[in-house]
Design a protein around this motif. Structure first.
Motif, PDB file in Angstrom:
ATOM      1  N   ALA A  24      10.433  35.222 -50.975  1.00  0.00           N
ATOM      2  CA  ALA A  24       9.051  34.942 -50.581  1.00  0.00           C
ATOM      3  C   ALA A  24       8.982  33.677 -49.732  1.00  0.00           C
ATOM      4  O   ALA A  24       8.193  33.601 -48.782  1.00  0.00           O
ATOM      5  N   GLY A  25       9.814  32.685 -50.064  1.00  0.00           N
ATOM      6  CA  GLY A  25       9.847  31.448 -49.280  1.00  0.00           C
ATOM      7  C   GLY A  25      10.326  31.675 -47.867  1.00  0.00           C
ATOM      8  O   GLY A  25       9.758  31.130 -46.908  1.00  0.00           O
ATOM      9  N   VAL A  26      11.361  32.482 -47.704  1.00  0.00           N
ATOM     10  CA  VAL A  26      11.857  32.810 -46.359  1.00  0.00           C
ATOM     11  C   VAL A  26      10.780  33.537 -45.571  1.00  0.00           C
ATOM     12  O   VAL A  26      10.506  33.206 -44.415  1.00  0.00           O
ATOM     13  N   LYS A  27      10.153  34.514 -46.205  1.00  0.00           N
ATOM     14  CA  LYS A  27       9.092  35.288 -45.532  1.00  0.00           C
ATOM     15  C   LYS A  27       7.945  34.375 -45.089  1.00  0.00           C
ATOM     16  O   LYS A  27       7.474  34.453 -43.952  1.00  0.00           O
ATOM     17  N   LYS A  28       7.499  33.508 -45.990  1.00  0.00           N
ATOM     18  CA  LYS A  28       6.384  32.605 -45.667  1.00  0.00           C
ATOM     19  C   LYS A  28       6.790  31.601 -44.588  1.00  0.00           C
ATOM     20  O   LYS A  28       6.004  31.285 -43.688  1.00  0.00           O
ATOM     21  N   ALA A  29       8.028  31.099 -44.648  1.00  0.00           N
ATOM     22  CA  ALA A  29       8.507  30.138 -43.644  1.00  0.00           C
ATOM     23  C   ALA A  29       8.530  30.773 -42.256  1.00  0.00           C
ATOM     24  O   ALA A  29       8.099  30.164 -41.274  1.00  0.00           O
ATOM     25  N   ILE A  30       9.012  32.003 -42.168  1.00  0.00           N
ATOM     26  CA  ILE A  30       9.058  32.704 -40.874  1.00  0.00           C
ATOM     27  C   ILE A  30       7.652  32.981 -40.368  1.00  0.00           C
ATOM     28  O   ILE A  30       7.362  32.840 -39.177  1.00  0.00           O
ATOM     29  N   GLU A  31       6.771  33.336 -41.285  1.00  0.00           N
ATOM     30  CA  GLU A  31       5.377  33.608 -40.932  1.00  0.00           C
ATOM     31  C   GLU A  31       4.689  32.354 -40.381  1.00  0.00           C
ATOM     32  O   GLU A  31       3.991  32.406 -39.375  1.00  0.00           O
ATOM     33  N   ARG A  32       4.874  31.221 -41.050  1.00  0.00           N
ATOM     34  CA  ARG A  32       4.207  29.975 -40.661  1.00  0.00           C
ATOM     35  C   ARG A  32       4.892  29.240 -39.517  1.00  0.00           C
ATOM     36  O   ARG A  32       4.235  28.554 -38.747  1.00  0.00           O
ATOM     37  N   PHE A  33       6.218  29.341 -39.436  1.00  0.00           N
ATOM     38  CA  PHE A  33       6.995  28.592 -38.444  1.00  0.00           C
ATOM     39  C   PHE A  33       7.962  29.551 -37.731  1.00  0.00           C
ATOM     40  O   PHE A  33       9.178  29.445 -37.890  1.00  0.00           O
ATOM     41  N   PRO A  34       7.431  30.488 -36.945  1.00  0.00           N
ATOM     42  CA  PRO A  34       8.270  31.545 -36.376  1.00  0.00           C
ATOM     43  C   PRO A  34       9.353  31.061 -35.409  1.00  0.00           C
ATOM     44  O   PRO A  34      10.331  31.771 -35.187  1.00  0.00           O
ATOM     45  N   ASP A  35       9.202  29.878 -34.849  1.00  0.00           N
ATOM     46  CA  ASP A  35      10.179  29.379 -33.880  1.00  0.00           C
ATOM     47  C   ASP A  35      11.253  28.500 -34.511  1.00  0.00           C
ATOM     48  O   ASP A  35      12.078  27.941 -33.794  1.00  0.00           O
ATOM     49  N   SER A  36      11.240  28.355 -35.823  1.00  0.00           N
ATOM     50  CA  SER A  36      12.194  27.480 -36.500  1.00  0.00           C
ATOM     51  C   SER A  36      13.112  28.275 -37.419  1.00  0.00           C
ATOM     52  O   SER A  36      12.646  29.153 -38.152  1.00  0.00           O
ATOM     53  N   PRO A  37      14.407  27.947 -37.409  1.00  0.00           N
ATOM     54  CA  PRO A  37      15.308  28.575 -38.384  1.00  0.00           C
ATOM     55  C   PRO A  37      14.975  28.092 -39.791  1.00  0.00           C
ATOM     56  O   PRO A  37      14.344  27.054 -39.968  1.00  0.00           O
ATOM     57  N   VAL A  38      15.400  28.863 -40.788  1.00  0.00           N
ATOM     58  CA  VAL A  38      15.153  28.534 -42.186  1.00  0.00           C
ATOM     59  C   VAL A  38      16.490  28.216 -42.853  1.00  0.00           C
ATOM     60  O   VAL A  38      17.445  28.963 -42.724  1.00  0.00           O
ATOM     61  N   GLY A  39      16.551  27.103 -43.545  1.00  0.00           N
ATOM     62  CA  GLY A  39      17.767  26.717 -44.244  1.00  0.00           C
ATOM     63  C   GLY A  39      17.456  26.097 -45.585  1.00  0.00           C
ATOM     64  O   GLY A  39      16.299  25.986 -45.983  1.00  0.00           O
ATOM     65  N   LEU A  40      18.501  25.703 -46.260  1.00  0.00           N
ATOM     66  CA  LEU A  40      18.340  24.993 -47.524  1.00  0.00           C
ATOM     67  C   LEU A  40      19.609  24.222 -47.818  1.00  0.00           C
ATOM     68  O   LEU A  40      20.664  24.493 -47.264  1.00  0.00           O
TER      69      LEU A  40
END
Length: 166
Positions: free
Chosen positions: A120-136
């Protein structure tokens, strides 16, 4: 089958009870259970999105206020059993969206809830910040868990507050 509600809120949307419950849950696991003395209040929560996982159906459109929810459940609010924060790009030193402070209560582990929060966090991150990669940055003992969710192990291991991370 237990119904768990997953809600995403900005810091300003969190109720006082939710802020307290988040702080208590993170303290219980990260500081007490993992015996890691560190300052959880790092100044980032106010800029983050927060995913809250409740042990009951806690949809805002059904029950908009804590006291109404309390009445519905006979004087007992649903408990936050897990959470994750989504750090926007540039909020810290990272240029990417970063998922962090993933935690599930001890009693609710090994039920797939951590994976549900990450997905859900990945999905929300892509939704809110579509131009940024997601990491942890994750604890090494959980590396296989994160790899199973599509993340890659990048960089060297490092010690953060006495716990090895990558």
């Amino acid at each position: 089958m237990t119904i768990h509600s997953l809600i995403c809120k900005t810091f300003d949307e969190l109720t006082g009870h939710e802020v307290y419950a988040l702080a208590a849950l993170r303290q219980d696991v990260f500081i007490l259970e993992q015996t890691c003395l560190y300052s959880d209040l790092d100044g980032l929560d106010q800029t983050c999105l927060h995913l809250l996982l409740f042990n009951e159906d806690h949809t805002q459109d059904k029950i908009p206020q804590d006291h109404a929810l309390n009445d519905k459940l006979g004087g007992k609010n649903p408990e936050i059993i897990g959470c994750l924060r989504i750090i926007p790009p540039n909020a810290s030193q990272a240029l990417e969206v970063s998922l962090g402070r993933l935690v599930v209560t001890r009693e609710c582990r090994r039920q797939g809830l951590g994976a549900r929060l990450i997905e859900a966090g990945v999905k929300k991150a892509i939704e809110r910040f579509p131009d940024s990669p997601v990491g942890l940055s994750g604890q090494i003992y959980l590396e296989q868990f994160y790899l199973s969710l599509g993340f890659a192990a990048v960089g060297d291991q490092y010690d953060e507050d006495g716990i090895m991370h990558r």
